[in-house]
Design an enzyme around this catalytic site. Structure first.
Site, mmCIF file in Angstrom:
data_model
loop_
_atom_site.group_PDB
_atom_site.id
_atom_site.type_symbol
_atom_site.label_atom_id
_atom_site.label_comp_id
_atom_site.label_asym_id
_atom_site.label_seq_id
_atom_site.Cartn_x
_atom_site.Cartn_y
_atom_site.Cartn_z
ATOM 1 N N LYS A 87 0.837 -1.206 0.167
ATOM 2 C CA LYS A 87 -0.064 -0.028 0.122
ATOM 3 C C LYS A 87 0.753 1.233 -0.182
ATOM 4 O O LYS A 87 1.787 1.579 0.808
ATOM 5 C CB LYS A 87 -0.884 -0.029 1.190
HETATM 6 C C1 E4P Z 1 -8.185 2.035 3.659
HETATM 7 O O1 E4P Z 1 -7.690 1.158 2.947
HETATM 8 C C2 E4P Z 1 -8.441 2.705 4.735
HETATM 9 O O2 E4P Z 1 -7.531 1.813 5.568
HETATM 10 C C3 E4P Z 1 -9.500 2.981 5.475
HETATM 11 O O3 E4P Z 1 -10.669 2.496 4.791
HETATM 12 C C4 E4P Z 1 -9.856 4.164 5.988
HETATM 13 O O4 E4P Z 1 -11.057 4.383 6.612
HETATM 14 P P1 E4P Z 1 -11.459 5.435 7.698
HETATM 15 O O5 E4P Z 1 -11.745 6.517 7.110
HETATM 16 O O6 E4P Z 1 -12.776 4.756 8.353
HETATM 17 O O7 E4P Z 1 -10.114 5.553 8.561
#
Ligand code: E4P
Length: 218
Positions: A87
């Site tokens: 990522k």
């Molecule tokens: C994406 O991969 C992130 O880990 C995640 O979806 C962020 O979500 P949040 O806005 O609930 O922290």
């Protein structure tokens, strides 16, 4: 649409896996911190433990923000397990890293996508997934689903293989809307997935079936 769970909690990942509808996992540094996972070895061990539970892709985020650092961390993560997807944040060096990993055949997930332009750039650099954060957009009164629609149109116009991974999903309506507009994947909490089960007519209907059965089988 594929269902990914957005957590680093092993119990929740196992529960979603046992439900039989799980296609993968996404994590981020905040989710790892929430589980109290710190130190390089523990972090790597935890990613491996996640890979041992699920069958699909597991996104593991780099911490470095410079090209060399992202490559170093990403290669180390990718060596852990073939399910690992590196990522990478949507920053200038991140775009270069996406290109590098794509040429090496290492899967990537470009995170922190908030505009169609960013999604276009990530796809051109060869990202396997882009993660538009729809919940965080909704939080500031921008339409997260509209962004998914825009990206869908752009990717379809040019036949990009990059998969749209709707992230920051918060509730069952988000999941349904993502499916309606053709997101390839959604990642959200277990609670949002389980909420898809609920309907009062299902509950009352089942209660009536069981009561009728009990009456004639007493
Ligand atoms: C994406 O991969 C992130 O880990 C995640 O979806 C962020 O979500 P949040 O806005 O609930 O922290």
């Amino acid at each position: 649409m594929k269902f990914f769970i957005d957590t680093a909690n092993l119990k929740e990942i196992q529960e979603a896996q046992d439900l039989g509808v799980l296609d993968g996992v996404t994590t981020n540094p905040s989710l790892m911190a929430k589980e109290g996972i710190s130190g390089k070895n523990n972090v790597l061990k935890h990613y491996k433990a996640i890979c041992d539970i699920v069958e699909g892709d597991v996104s593991a985020e780099v911490i470095a923000t410079d090209f060399e650092g992202m490559i170093r961390e990403g290669e180390e993560l990718a060596e852990l397990d073939e399910k690992i997807v590196v990522k990478i944040p949507m920053i200038k060096d991140g775009v270069k890293a996406l290109k590098y990993f794509s040429e090496k055949g290492i899967k990537t997930n470009c995170t922190l996508i908030f505009s169609a332009g960013q999604a276009l750039l990530a796809a051109k650099a060869g990202a396997s997934y882009v993660s538009p954060f729809i919940g965080r957009l909704d939080d500031i009164s921008f339409d997260g689903i509209q962004l998914i629609e825009q990206i869908r149109t752009i990717y379809d116009n040019y036949g990009f293989d990059t998969e749209i991974l709707a992230a920051s999903v918060r509730n069952p309506i988000h999941i349904i809307r993502c499916a309606e507009v053709g997101s390839d994947v959604m990642t959200g909490p277990l609670s949002a997935m389980l909420a898809l089960l609920n309907h009062p007519l299902t509950d009352s209907g089942l209660a009536k079936f069981l009561a009728d059965h009990a009456k004639t089988n007493a």
